[in-house]
Design a protein around this motif. Structure first.
Motif, PDB file in Angstrom:
ATOM      1  N   GLY A 238       0.820  -1.208   0.000  1.00  3.13           N
ATOM      2  CA  GLY A 238       0.000   0.000   0.000  1.00  3.13           C
ATOM      3  C   GLY A 238       0.853   1.256   0.000  1.00  3.13           C
ATOM      4  N   ARG A 239       0.207   2.378  -0.253  1.00  7.85           N
ATOM      5  CA  ARG A 239       0.966   3.628  -0.365  1.00  7.85           C
ATOM      6  C   ARG A 239       1.328   4.157   1.014  1.00  7.85           C
ATOM      7  NH1 ARG A 239      -1.937   8.376   0.310  1.00  7.85           N
ATOM      8  NH2 ARG A 239      -4.136   8.016   0.752  1.00  7.85           N
ATOM      9  N   SER A 241       1.553   7.293   3.646  1.00  3.60           N
ATOM     10  CA  SER A 241       0.803   8.535   3.850  1.00  3.60           C
ATOM     11  C   SER A 241       1.336   9.246   5.091  1.00  3.60           C
ATOM     12  CB  SER A 241      -0.678   8.187   4.020  1.00  3.60           C
ATOM     13  OG  SER A 241      -1.348   9.260   4.650  1.00  3.60           O
ATOM     14  N   ASP A 242       1.291  10.573   5.105  1.00  2.00           N
ATOM     15  CA  ASP A 242       1.763  11.333   6.266  1.00  2.00           C
ATOM     16  C   ASP A 242       0.733  11.381   7.387  1.00  2.00           C
ATOM     17  OD1 ASP A 242       4.306  11.864   5.435  1.00  2.00           O
ATOM     18  OD2 ASP A 242       3.720  13.670   4.318  1.00  2.00           O
ATOM     19  N   THR A 243      -0.512  11.134   7.066  1.00  2.00           N
ATOM     20  CA  THR A 243      -1.551  11.125   8.099  1.00  2.00           C
ATOM     21  C   THR A 243      -2.115   9.719   8.232  1.00  2.00           C
ATOM     22  OG1 THR A 243      -3.166  11.728   6.427  1.00  2.00           O
ATOM     23  CG2 THR A 243      -2.211  13.538   7.709  1.00  2.00           C
ATOM     24  N   ALA A 244      -2.876   9.516   9.280  1.00  2.00           N
ATOM     25  CA  ALA A 244      -3.426   8.185   9.542  1.00  2.00           C
ATOM     26  C   ALA A 244      -4.560   7.869   8.583  1.00  2.00           C
ATOM     27  CB  ALA A 244      -3.930   8.126  10.977  1.00  2.00           C
ATOM     28  N   GLU A 245      -4.719   6.588   8.312  1.00  5.32           N
ATOM     29  CA  GLU A 245      -5.896   6.123   7.586  1.00  5.32           C
ATOM     30  C   GLU A 245      -6.438   4.953   8.373  1.00  5.32           C
ATOM     31  OE1 GLU A 245      -5.477   5.429   3.387  1.00  5.32           O
ATOM     32  OE2 GLU A 245      -4.107   7.136   3.196  1.00  5.32           O
ATOM     33  N   ALA A 246      -7.586   5.111   8.954  1.00  3.95           N
ATOM     34  CA  ALA A 246      -8.111   4.104   9.876  1.00  3.95           C
ATOM     35  C   ALA A 246      -8.252   2.753   9.203  1.00  3.95           C
ATOM     36  CB  ALA A 246      -9.458   4.559  10.407  1.00  3.95           C
ATOM     37  N   SER A 247      -7.854   1.724   9.931  1.00  5.63           N
ATOM     38  CA  SER A 247      -8.034   0.388   9.381  1.00  5.63           C
ATOM     39  C   SER A 247      -9.306  -0.264   9.910  1.00  5.63           C
ATOM     40  CB  SER A 247      -6.803  -0.473   9.674  1.00  5.63           C
ATOM     41  OG  SER A 247      -6.380  -0.293  10.995  1.00  5.63           O
TER      42      SER A 247
END
Lengths: 256, 66
Positions: A238-239, A241-247
């Motif tokens: 996956g890419r 990212s500087d911010t969170a992406e909820a799983s």
């Protein structure tokens, strides 16, 4: 899943190549080779001035693997070519790792001499695996010269520093139509995995395995890391990212 | 008689063949490759190859390496 490594039209069973230097004994080296599942090992050629009790390395190498002579000790094209011809005449086949090193402090290779040696030896039918500084123009010259792969260094030989050349290695992987094998500096399985995650075709390690407290289990650990890294690469990570992406889903049912 | 042995000048007696030279240095014949004036000499020819003045001889062995 079909994911074969082909070098010089030969199917290579493992993406982990193992050097045979620095092991505590040839017996331990042999067991490490078996534990690694490697299909290609490197050996070197040295002058003998008097008799010694040393055993013959060839008695400890499995019969079903490729023995690739390293031209280590060569400082020029001519010396590397000579070592390759000696190895072939002595019956050790056509696989040659070209390592031409004029510098004793960092053991960095001489790309210009290596390209010349590659051209000469490829014309003579050798399967040429050049060890080089990761440089795109030079890697393309090696392709034109008939190299079977390009082996850029991750870090200076024996330094165990990992893939410090990562951005340059990535460029070679993207732009050069040959297997890119990260060689040198791979000190830990995580380094090997990192190289494979980048998309390297294979990894060559030696010191990281040979000087471990238990080289046999370390060989296995490296082999597993190479396989894991390869599987990661072909699975498409996956890419970043500087911010969170909820799983997990964040739909609020505790709060309205 | 002077030859170049493993890159260094060396004085050897005349009429010396390669095999006798190796044995005199306790070198295990099964372990080495001999390059004689830049040509590999098969072990079956070592006994018959008499070393001459100014010859260049390399006695080599495969060892562990990266």
């Amino acid at each position: 899943m079909q994911d074969e490594l082909i070098i010089a039209n030969q199917k290579i069973r493992s993406r982990f190549l193992l050097g045979t230097g620095k092991f505590p004994s040839y017996e331990i080296m042999k067991r490490a080779i078996e534990a690694s599942g490697t299909h290609i090992v490197t050996v070197a050629l040295r002058r003998v001035d008097k008799g010694s009790a040393d055993e013959n390395i060839m008695d400890f190498l499995p019969k079903d693997i490729i023995i690739m002579t390293n031209t280590s000790g060569a400082r020029t094209t001519d010396e590397a070519v000579r070592i390759a011809r000696i190895a072939r005449a002595a019956g050790y086949g056509d696989w040659i790792k070209i390592e031409i090193i004029p510098d004793n402090k960092y053991l960095l290779p001489d790309n210009a001499e290596t390209i010349k040696a590659t051209e000469i030896l490829a014309k003579e039918g050798f399967i040429v695996m050049p060890y080089v500084n990761p440089d795109l123009a030079d890697a393309k010259r090696l392709y034109d010269a008939g190299a079977a792969s390009v082996m850029p260094l991750g870090a200076p030989i024996g330094s165990n520093k990992g893939v410090t050349t990562r951005e340059l290695v990535k460029i070679l992987i993207n732009e050069v139509n040959l297997p890119i094998i990260v060689d040198a500096g791979i000190g830990k399985p995580s380094h090997a995995s990192e190289a494979m995650e980048l998309g390297a075709a294979a990894v060559l390690a030696n010191t990281g395995v040979a000087v471990a407290a238990d080289p046999v289990s370390m060989a296995r650990s490296f082999a597993m890391a190479v396989e894991a890294g390869r599987l990661c690469y072909i699975s498409g990570p996956g890419r970043i990212s500087d911010t969170a992406e909820a799983s997990s889903p964040l739909t609020g049912f505790l709060r309205s | 008689m002077r030859i170049i042995l493993n890159g260094k000048p060396e004085e050897l007696p005349a009429n010396l063949d390669i095999e006798t030279l190796l044995v005199s240095r306790n070198i295990d014949l099964s372990k080495v490759v001999v390059e004689y004036n830049e040509t590999i000499i098969k072990s079956s020819s070592w006994k018959a190859t008499i070393i001459q003045e100014d010859d260049r001889l390399e006695i080599l062995s495969f060892v562990g390496g990266g």
